[in-house]
Write a protein that holds these residues in place. Structure first.
Motif, PDB file in Angstrom:
ATOM      1  N   ALA A  52      29.841 -48.686  48.682  1.00 59.63           N
ATOM      2  CA  ALA A  52      29.203 -48.566  49.998  1.00 59.63           C
ATOM      3  C   ALA A  52      30.007 -47.705  50.955  1.00 59.63           C
ATOM      4  O   ALA A  52      29.438 -46.893  51.698  1.00 59.63           O
ATOM      5  CB  ALA A  52      28.981 -49.956  50.600  1.00 59.63           C
ATOM      6  N   THR A  53      31.325 -47.838  50.954  1.00 61.85           N
ATOM      7  CA  THR A  53      32.146 -47.084  51.902  1.00 61.85           C
ATOM      8  C   THR A  53      32.090 -45.592  51.615  1.00 61.85           C
ATOM      9  O   THR A  53      31.984 -44.775  52.532  1.00 61.85           O
ATOM     10  CB  THR A  53      33.601 -47.596  51.880  1.00 61.85           C
ATOM     11  OG1 THR A  53      33.590 -48.989  52.189  1.00 61.85           O
ATOM     12  CG2 THR A  53      34.462 -46.863  52.888  1.00 61.85           C
ATOM     13  N   GLU A  56      28.640 -44.340  52.723  1.00 60.04           N
ATOM     14  CA  GLU A  56      28.589 -44.234  54.182  1.00 60.04           C
ATOM     15  C   GLU A  56      29.392 -43.040  54.680  1.00 60.04           C
ATOM     16  O   GLU A  56      28.985 -42.355  55.631  1.00 60.04           O
ATOM     17  CB  GLU A  56      29.127 -45.504  54.839  1.00 60.04           C
ATOM     18  CG  GLU A  56      28.169 -46.656  54.804  1.00 60.04           C
ATOM     19  CD  GLU A  56      28.740 -47.876  55.498  1.00 60.04           C
ATOM     20  OE1 GLU A  56      28.075 -48.351  56.436  1.00 60.04           O
ATOM     21  OE2 GLU A  56      29.833 -48.335  55.122  1.00 60.04           O
ATOM     22  N   THR A  85      26.369 -52.421  47.222  1.00 56.32           N
ATOM     23  CA  THR A  85      26.607 -52.851  48.602  1.00 56.32           C
ATOM     24  C   THR A  85      26.086 -54.258  48.810  1.00 56.32           C
ATOM     25  O   THR A  85      25.191 -54.715  48.088  1.00 56.32           O
ATOM     26  CB  THR A  85      25.941 -51.882  49.601  1.00 56.32           C
ATOM     27  OG1 THR A  85      26.290 -52.276  50.926  1.00 56.32           O
ATOM     28  CG2 THR A  85      24.431 -51.827  49.432  1.00 56.32           C
ATOM     29  N   LEU A  89      22.070 -50.419  54.314  1.00 54.70           N
ATOM     30  CA  LEU A  89      22.568 -49.063  54.542  1.00 54.70           C
ATOM     31  C   LEU A  89      21.391 -48.116  54.700  1.00 54.70           C
ATOM     32  O   LEU A  89      20.324 -48.348  54.118  1.00 54.70           O
ATOM     33  CB  LEU A  89      23.429 -48.599  53.363  1.00 54.70           C
ATOM     34  CG  LEU A  89      24.721 -49.353  53.116  1.00 54.70           C
ATOM     35  CD1 LEU A  89      25.371 -48.890  51.822  1.00 54.70           C
ATOM     36  CD2 LEU A  89      25.678 -49.171  54.278  1.00 54.70           C
TER      37      LEU A  89
END
Length: 148
Positions: A52-53, A56, A85, A89
């Motif tokens: 997820a990071t 993003e 995640t 998002l």
């Protein structure tokens, strides 16, 4: 079996991102775009996996990915992507993004089926790569040194 590859850049002290979860340091290093190594690498990739990071961060660096697929395809072509995640998002527009949660093992078959005869690239997420390794699914970790 489709090979899962963790191909990323890391500092010699083992960090992928800086203390702000940024990969900006990587883009400060001169790259020879004419050596063909990127084209060779990405040509063997059939599907992408993001933490997820990392996902993003990509959207933060290239916000135009939210409104159209052109920038995403510039980097990744038509390859489908899975983002692991536990939170909501934003979705990159016009590309095959699959948001998933939980253990990597149950999702691996779906990802591998989308990349027949090609590799699955873990784009980013050291923890995520560790989960694939713990599940016995990580096949390669190419190492390249780049001074910063």
């Amino acid at each position: 079996m489709t090979k899962v590859q963790y191909f990323t850049a890391a500092s010699l002290d083992g960090f992928i991102a800086d203390e702000h979860n940024s990969l900006d340091w990587l883009f400060e290093v001169p790259h020879d775009g004419d050596d063909g190594s990127w084209d060779e690498f990405i040509g063997g990739v059939g599907a992408l996996v993001f933490g997820a990071t990392t996902y993003e961060w990509m959207l933060g660096q290239f916000p135009e990915m939210l409104s159209g697929p052109e920038k995403w395809r510039e980097f990744y072509g038509e390859r489908p992507a899975w983002v692991f995640t536990h939170r909501e998002l934003p979705r990159a527009a016009g590309v095959g993004i699959h948001f998933v949660a939980g253990e990597v093992g149950p999702v691996h078959a779906e990802i591998a089926a989308a990349a027949p005869g090609r590799k699955v690239w873990i784009v980013g997420g050291g923890d995520l790569a560790g989960q694939f390794d713990d599940a016995g699914l990580l096949g390669e970790i190419p190492v390249h040194l780049t001074p910063v």
